[in-house]
Structure formats: structure tokens, C-alpha cells
Scaffold this active site. Structure first.
Site, mmCIF file in Angstrom:
data_model
loop_
_atom_site.group_PDB
_atom_site.id
_atom_site.type_symbol
_atom_site.label_atom_id
_atom_site.label_comp_id
_atom_site.label_asym_id
_atom_site.label_seq_id
_atom_site.Cartn_x
_atom_site.Cartn_y
_atom_site.Cartn_z
ATOM 1 N N LYS A 8 4.815 39.850 -23.238
ATOM 2 C CA LYS A 8 4.177 38.641 -22.707
ATOM 3 C C LYS A 8 3.275 39.006 -21.523
ATOM 4 C CE LYS A 8 8.261 37.227 -21.956
ATOM 5 N NZ LYS A 8 9.527 36.572 -21.590
ATOM 6 N N THR A 50 5.461 27.503 -13.052
ATOM 7 C CA THR A 50 5.680 28.332 -14.239
ATOM 8 C C THR A 50 7.144 28.776 -14.346
ATOM 9 O OG1 THR A 50 5.002 30.241 -12.940
ATOM 10 C CG2 THR A 50 3.317 29.247 -14.367
ATOM 11 N N GLY A 76 10.500 29.270 -15.795
ATOM 12 C CA GLY A 76 11.083 29.123 -17.125
ATOM 13 C C GLY A 76 10.121 29.358 -18.277
ATOM 14 N N THR A 77 8.938 29.903 -17.990
ATOM 15 C CA THR A 77 7.968 30.123 -19.081
ATOM 16 C C THR A 77 8.517 31.079 -20.141
ATOM 17 O OG1 THR A 77 6.920 31.777 -17.677
ATOM 18 C CG2 THR A 77 5.814 29.645 -17.827
ATOM 19 N N GLY A 78 9.160 32.161 -19.670
ATOM 20 C CA GLY A 78 9.663 33.170 -20.623
ATOM 21 C C GLY A 78 10.772 32.617 -21.493
ATOM 22 N N CYS A 79 11.695 31.877 -20.889
ATOM 23 C CA CYS A 79 12.805 31.283 -21.659
ATOM 24 C C CYS A 79 12.253 30.310 -22.692
ATOM 25 C CB CYS A 79 13.754 30.517 -20.739
ATOM 26 S SG CYS A 79 14.509 31.542 -19.466
#
Ligand SMILES: Nc1ncnc2c1ncn2[C@@H]1O[C@H](COP(=O)(O)OP(=O)(O)O)[C@@H](O)[C@H]1O
Ligand SMILES: Cc1ncc(COP(=O)(O)OP(=O)(O)O)c(N)n1
Length: 267
Positions: A173, A206, A208-211
């Protein structure tokens, strides 16, 4: 009824972890279930405390799902220590789950450690080979491969090294990239590199974007999409969620999990 299980930590602030995953599953028409690995006291300012579960408690929650309900796809997030990683890996093997998305969560945005340093080896040895796709951010890909990532070529080299570790597909990512205009994720299936780029949204919200992104990939797989289709939809989902940001709290606010459903935020 398609069902997905998230094995991850709880974020009391509701933007990341189990809470982000279940909200994302729901928005993508998937029945969400959870096995909690740790409880974090967390808000938009950071992580104030971490209370890990025992590996037995984690295994027991997974058994409750495996023995009765089953799962069409499984996601792992914050796993915190080597004991939890080993018991999660055992349970994934026991139930024969193949649609396994591993988000190798290591450090929260504010710097708090969500995975003990000595557990990285357990992640590589036990869990990565059971995954169908892994979704590291740039610092996580660097830690897993011991490769500093500055350029596109570095990303490709790290992706190749991850496949050499037994990973089948990877998305590196690009949220931590320095490009001020685009946020570009690199997908690699062992044959082809594909870049998924969207306009970088200038915002602090941003958390929690990865989760959220990896949960959307998991929901796609639970719904029968191919890995690449699931990644494409996840990229649109997170773009809408960041665009529709939720400006709450005094730090990094969360993304908006219902924005994708509202067509005005779709790209
Ligand atoms: N400011 C932003 N604008 C648009 N997309 C972003 C932005 N920040 C992150 N993303 C996207 O959000 C997803 C999660 O990426 P990233 O922030 O790197 O993960 P993590 O939360 O694990 O650090 C990726 O698809 C990335 O491209
Ligand atoms: C409980 C819990 N799990 C994972 C994270 C990391 O979430 P992520 O999506 O990488 O977002 P940031 O924390 O980096 O904003 C977390 N914070 N808490």
C-alpha cells in the site's frame, strides 16, 4: 449469506481494528464475525494502552466460528505476539481456510507497537504461507523483507522477496509514499505488477485506512470476487472512505465506512 471473520485487535475509538473491519464487511454485504486478539484503549490521538488476550482465548473464539458457522474469507490484523500468531495459524490450518488476507499490522500511526518486534519472525514463518494475499504498508514491507523502499524498483524488489517467502499475492500500500499527488498501491501475483493509483486526498483523517482496505479485500473474496477484483473494489472503497472522512476527535480522525455506499463519494 457470505461470511467473513476478522482476527484482530479492538480499537475503542472505532476507526481501525475489529470495528473498522466489521463496518466494512457490513457495507459490502458480508456477515461479519470477530476473534479479538487484544483490546486497545485508543482514540484519534493515539493508543493509550494495549491489553492482549491469551492465545487460548483467541483460539477458543476461532473454534466457536469454525465449529458452527464457518467463514468464506478470513482476515488477520493486529496479532501482537508470537503465541497468538502460532495459535491463529494452527486454527486456520485446522479449518482449511484458504481465503486468508493477512494485514501484517505492526505500528499504529501514532507510533504505538501493535506487534512485538520478536514476533515478526513468527509471522513470516507460520502465517504468511497460509495467506492468499498480504497487504503491508511500506514500513511493514520494509520490515518483512529487510529492504528499504524509496522507489518503484524497491517496491518491486520487496514484492518479489515476499513471494519468495511463500506469499501468493501482495499489495504494497502506498499511503506512506512521498508522492503528494497520488496514492499508489502495487499489486503483484508472481507474474505481473499492477499499480492502482488514486488522487491523494490531503487530510489528517486517515486513521484505520489499512484495516479498512484489507477488510474490503476480505469482503470481496467472501463474495466470490477474484483477488485482483477484490483489490480493485477495496481501492475504490478506501478512496471514498477517505474522501468522506469523519472529522471527530482532536487527532487523526477515522475514515467514513458508509461513504462508498453513497454514490456521490465514488470515483
Ligand atoms: N491521503 C490519502 N489519499 C488517498 N488514498 C490514501 C491516502 N492515504 C492512504 N491511502 C490509501 O489507503 C490505503 C491504506 O494505505 P496505508 O495508509 O499505506 O495503510 P496503513 O493504514 O496500513 O498504513 C491504500 O490503498 C492507500 O493508497
Ligand atoms: C486495534 C488496531 N488494529 C490495527 C491498527 C492499525 O490500523 P491502520 O489501519 O494501520 O491505521 P493507523 O492506526 O495506522 O491509523 C490500529 N490502530 N489499532
Amino acid at each position: 449469506m457470505n461470511k467473513a471473520l476478522t482476527i484482530a485487535g479492538s480499537d475503542s475509538g472505532g476507526g481501525a481494528g475489529i470495528q473498522a473491519d466489521i463496518k466494512t464487511f457490513q457495507e459490502l454485504d458480508v456477515f461479519g464475525m470477530s476473534a479479538i486478539t487484544a483490546v486497545t484503549a485508543q482514540n484519534t490521538l493515539g493508543v493509550q494502552a494495549v491489553y492482549p488476550m491469551t492465545s487460548e482465548a483467541v483460539a477458543k473464539q476461532i473454534e466457536s466460528i469454525g465449529e458452527d458457522i464457518g467463514a468464506d474469507a478470513v482476515k488477520t490484523g493486529m496479532l501482537f505476539n508470537a503465541e497468538i500468531i502460532e495459535s491463529v495459524s494452527e486454527k486456520i490450518k485446522q479449518y482449511g481456510w484458504e481465503n486468508v488476507v493477512v494485514d501484517p499490522v505492526m505500528i499504529a500511526k501514532g507510533g504505538a507497537s501493535l506487534l512485538q518486534a520478536e514476533a515478526v519472525h513468527a509471522l513470516i514463518r507460520h502465517l504468511l504461507p497460509l495467506s492468499i494475499v498480504i497487504t503491508p504498508n511500506i514500513p511493514e514491507a520494509e520490515a518483512l523483507t529487510d529492504t528499504p523502499i524509496r522507489t518503484r524498483e524497491d517496491k518491486e524488489e520487496a514484492a518479489r522477496k515476499l513471494l519468495a517467502l511463500g506469499v501468493k499475492n501482495v499489495v504494497i500500500k502506498g499511503g506512506h509514499d512521498e508522492d503528494p499527488n497520488q496514492s499508489s498501491d502495487l499489486f503483484f501475483d508472481g507474474t505481473e505488477f499492477v499499480t492502482l493509483s488514486t488522487k491523494r486526498i490531503p487530510t489528517n483523517n486517515t486513521h484505520g485506512t489499512g484495516c479498512t482496505f484489507s477488510a474490503a479485500v476480505t469482503a470481496g473474496l467472501a463474495n466470490g470476487a477474484s483477488i485482483y477484483e477484490a483489490v480493485q473494489t477495496a481501492k475504490s472503497f478506501i478512496q471514498a472512505a477517505i474522501k468522506g472522512q469523519v472529522p471527530i476527535g482532536h487527532g487523526h480522525g477515522p475514515t467514513n465506512h458508509w461513504a462508498y455506499r453513497k454514490s456521490s463519494h465514488k470515483e
